[in-house]
Write a protein that holds these residues in place. Structure first.
Motif, PDB file in Angstrom:
ATOM      1  N   PRO A   1       2.828   8.186  15.278  1.00 19.47           N
ATOM      2  CA  PRO A   1       1.652   7.381  14.832  1.00 19.47           C
ATOM      3  C   PRO A   1       0.688   8.425  13.892  1.00 19.47           C
ATOM      4  N   ARG A   2       1.125   9.684  13.805  1.00 22.00           N
ATOM      5  CA  ARG A   2       0.219  10.626  12.869  1.00 22.00           C
ATOM      6  C   ARG A   2       0.897  10.396  11.671  1.00 22.00           C
ATOM      7  N   ALA A   3       2.141   9.995  11.596  1.00 21.50           N
ATOM      8  CA  ALA A   3       2.902  10.060  10.168  1.00 21.50           C
ATOM      9  C   ALA A   3       2.669   8.744   9.314  1.00 21.50           C
ATOM     10  N   VAL A   4       2.175   8.585   8.414  1.00 20.52           N
ATOM     11  CA  VAL A   4       1.827   7.562   7.674  1.00 20.52           C
ATOM     12  C   VAL A   4       2.707   7.688   5.992  1.00 20.52           C
ATOM     13  N   TYR A   5       2.917   6.622   5.659  1.00 15.79           N
ATOM     14  CA  TYR A   5       3.133   6.584   4.140  1.00 15.79           C
ATOM     15  C   TYR A   5       2.397   5.446   3.420  1.00 15.79           C
ATOM     16  N   ALA A   6       2.098   5.902   2.079  1.00 18.38           N
ATOM     17  CA  ALA A   6       1.613   5.094   1.338  1.00 18.38           C
ATOM     18  C   ALA A   6       2.253   4.825  -0.132  1.00 18.38           C
ATOM     19  N   GLY A   7       2.768   3.569  -0.561  1.00 16.73           N
ATOM     20  CA  GLY A   7       3.164   3.440  -1.667  1.00 16.73           C
ATOM     21  C   GLY A   7       2.074   3.016  -2.754  1.00 16.73           C
ATOM     22  N   THR A   8       2.365   3.342  -4.098  1.00 13.27           N
ATOM     23  CA  THR A   8       1.238   3.234  -5.077  1.00 13.27           C
ATOM     24  C   THR A   8       1.731   2.651  -6.245  1.00 13.27           C
ATOM     25  N   ALA A   9       0.916   2.132  -7.140  1.00 16.53           N
ATOM     26  CA  ALA A   9       1.205   1.956  -8.476  1.00 16.53           C
ATOM     27  C   ALA A   9       1.115   3.115  -9.370  1.00 16.53           C
TER      28      ALA A   9
ATOM     29  N   LEU B   1       9.589   7.207  -8.969  1.00 16.86           N
ATOM     30  CA  LEU B   1       8.567   6.201  -8.211  1.00 16.86           C
ATOM     31  C   LEU B   1       7.447   6.185  -8.780  1.00 16.86           C
ATOM     32  N   ALA B   2       7.158   7.429  -9.657  1.00 21.05           N
ATOM     33  CA  ALA B   2       5.804   7.394 -10.099  1.00 21.05           C
ATOM     34  C   ALA B   2       5.669   6.459 -11.648  1.00 21.05           C
ATOM     35  N   GLU B   3       6.803   6.117 -11.827  1.00 22.93           N
ATOM     36  CA  GLU B   3       6.749   5.322 -13.189  1.00 22.93           C
ATOM     37  C   GLU B   3       6.885   3.899 -12.777  1.00 22.93           C
ATOM     38  N   GLU B   4       6.600   3.395 -11.343  1.00 15.49           N
ATOM     39  CA  GLU B   4       6.791   2.055 -11.200  1.00 15.49           C
ATOM     40  C   GLU B   4       5.632   1.810 -10.091  1.00 15.49           C
ATOM     41  N   VAL B   5       5.774   0.512  -9.807  1.00 16.47           N
ATOM     42  CA  VAL B   5       4.944  -0.017  -8.517  1.00 16.47           C
ATOM     43  C   VAL B   5       5.897  -0.235  -7.494  1.00 16.47           C
ATOM     44  N   VAL B   6       5.221   0.471  -6.374  1.00 12.83           N
ATOM     45  CA  VAL B   6       6.002   0.249  -4.915  1.00 12.83           C
ATOM     46  C   VAL B   6       5.556  -0.935  -4.270  1.00 12.83           C
ATOM     47  N   GLU B   7       6.315  -1.766  -4.137  1.00 14.11           N
ATOM     48  CA  GLU B   7       6.178  -3.229  -3.875  1.00 14.11           C
ATOM     49  C   GLU B   7       6.339  -3.536  -2.242  1.00 14.11           C
ATOM     50  N   ALA B   8       7.249  -2.831  -1.580  1.00 15.10           N
ATOM     51  CA  ALA B   8       7.525  -2.804  -0.278  1.00 15.10           C
ATOM     52  C   ALA B   8       8.073  -1.635   0.478  1.00 15.10           C
ATOM     53  N   MET B   9       7.750  -1.401   1.643  1.00  7.19           N
ATOM     54  CA  MET B   9       8.477  -0.274   2.514  1.00  7.19           C
ATOM     55  C   MET B   9       8.833  -0.817   3.830  1.00  7.19           C
ATOM     56  N   ALA B  10       9.774  -0.429   4.317  1.00  9.53           N
ATOM     57  CA  ALA B  10      10.248  -0.823   5.604  1.00  9.53           C
ATOM     58  C   ALA B  10      11.203   0.217   6.481  1.00  9.53           C
ATOM     59  N   TRP B  11      11.375   0.053   7.739  1.00  7.47           N
ATOM     60  CA  TRP B  11      12.142   0.946   8.316  1.00  7.47           C
ATOM     61  C   TRP B  11      13.271   0.127   8.855  1.00  7.47           C
ATOM     62  N   GLY B  12      14.552   0.898   8.442  1.00  2.82           N
ATOM     63  CA  GLY B  12      15.988   0.113   8.974  1.00  2.82           C
ATOM     64  C   GLY B  12      16.271   0.345  10.347  1.00  2.82           C
TER      65      GLY B  12
END
Length: 227
Positions: free
Chosen positions: A125-133, A155-166
């Motif tokens: 729970p201490r590990a967090v990820y943030a996608g950005t524009a 990825l810095a040239e795009e918008v991160v639209e979704a993230m998920a764990w497999g």
């Protein structure tokens, strides 16, 4: 804003208090109080205590921002029933411990960056990820107090639209034009994932496919098989 109680066959408008021109962007149910709903819009943050039957603006610090993503989680080290709302907006990441009445910046490192996706590690729970524009992928190892840039520079040239764990612990990151997958790795915290690696050496770039889209739409947060 609409609500369905029959699997989507019929819908009822739930926009009392929103106004006819407000655009709904993101939505979250309170993790500890399911009747409380939060709505991110192009004019800030709204809250309903009655499952969306009426709305009122909260978090006035966000009134001039678009609220892009919302996540609620049980509050750490507090009495049972308390929750925290984590907010990604056009000028950073925020959090509130009181249902949006007061909103504060969430840590350091994401100031003035549009945060589009927030994802917690289900095993840490201490590990967090943030996608950005247009600023790439960020990771925090201390619950969001500090953030470091990580992941492939593309990825810095795009918008991160979704993230998920497999299902086996891999991390999927979707942008407008591609999907990235990171495999399990060592505890390397700078420019690599501490639990998962996504960087120039270990990242695999793949074109979008129906299988990957399915994993992103229906992620397995706990890492176990679907039931």
């Amino acid at each position: 804003m609409y609500e369905s109680n029959d699997g989507g066959q019929r819908w009822q408008a739930r926009w009392t208090g929103l106004g006819v021109t407000t655009e709904a962007i993101s939505l979250a149910l309170d993790s500890e109080s399911p009747s409380t709903v939060y709505l991110g819009t192009d004019t800030g943050l709204y809250r309903s205590r009655y499952r969306g039957k009426d709305w009122r603006p909260v978090g006035h610090r966000l009134d001039d921002q678009t609220v892009l993503t919302l996540v609620t989680r049980p509050a750490p080290n507090t009495e049972e029933g308390a929750s925290v709302l984590y907010i990604g907006a056009t000028r950073g990441a925020y959090r509130t411990y009181d249902g949006g009445d007061t909103v504060e910046l969430w840590g350091k490192g994401l100031e003035e960056i549009s945060v589009t996706v927030i994802l917690f590690d289900p095993k840490n729970p201490r590990a967090v990820y943030a996608g950005t524009a247009y600023a790439g992928l960020y990771r925090s190892a201390d619950g969001g107090e500090t953030w470091q840039s990580t992941g492939p520079p593309e990825l810095a040239e795009e918008v991160v639209e979704a993230m998920a764990w497999g299902q086996t612990g891999e991390l999927f990151v979707a942008s407008a034009s591609s999907v990235w997958m990171g495999s399990k790795g060592g505890e390397r915290l700078r420019h690599r994932m501490a639990f998962l690696e996504i960087d120039q050496e270990s990242a695999t770039q793949m074109p979008p496919s129906s299988t990957l889209v399915e994993k992103l739409v229906t992620p397995v947060e706990a890492g176990g098989p679907r039931t």
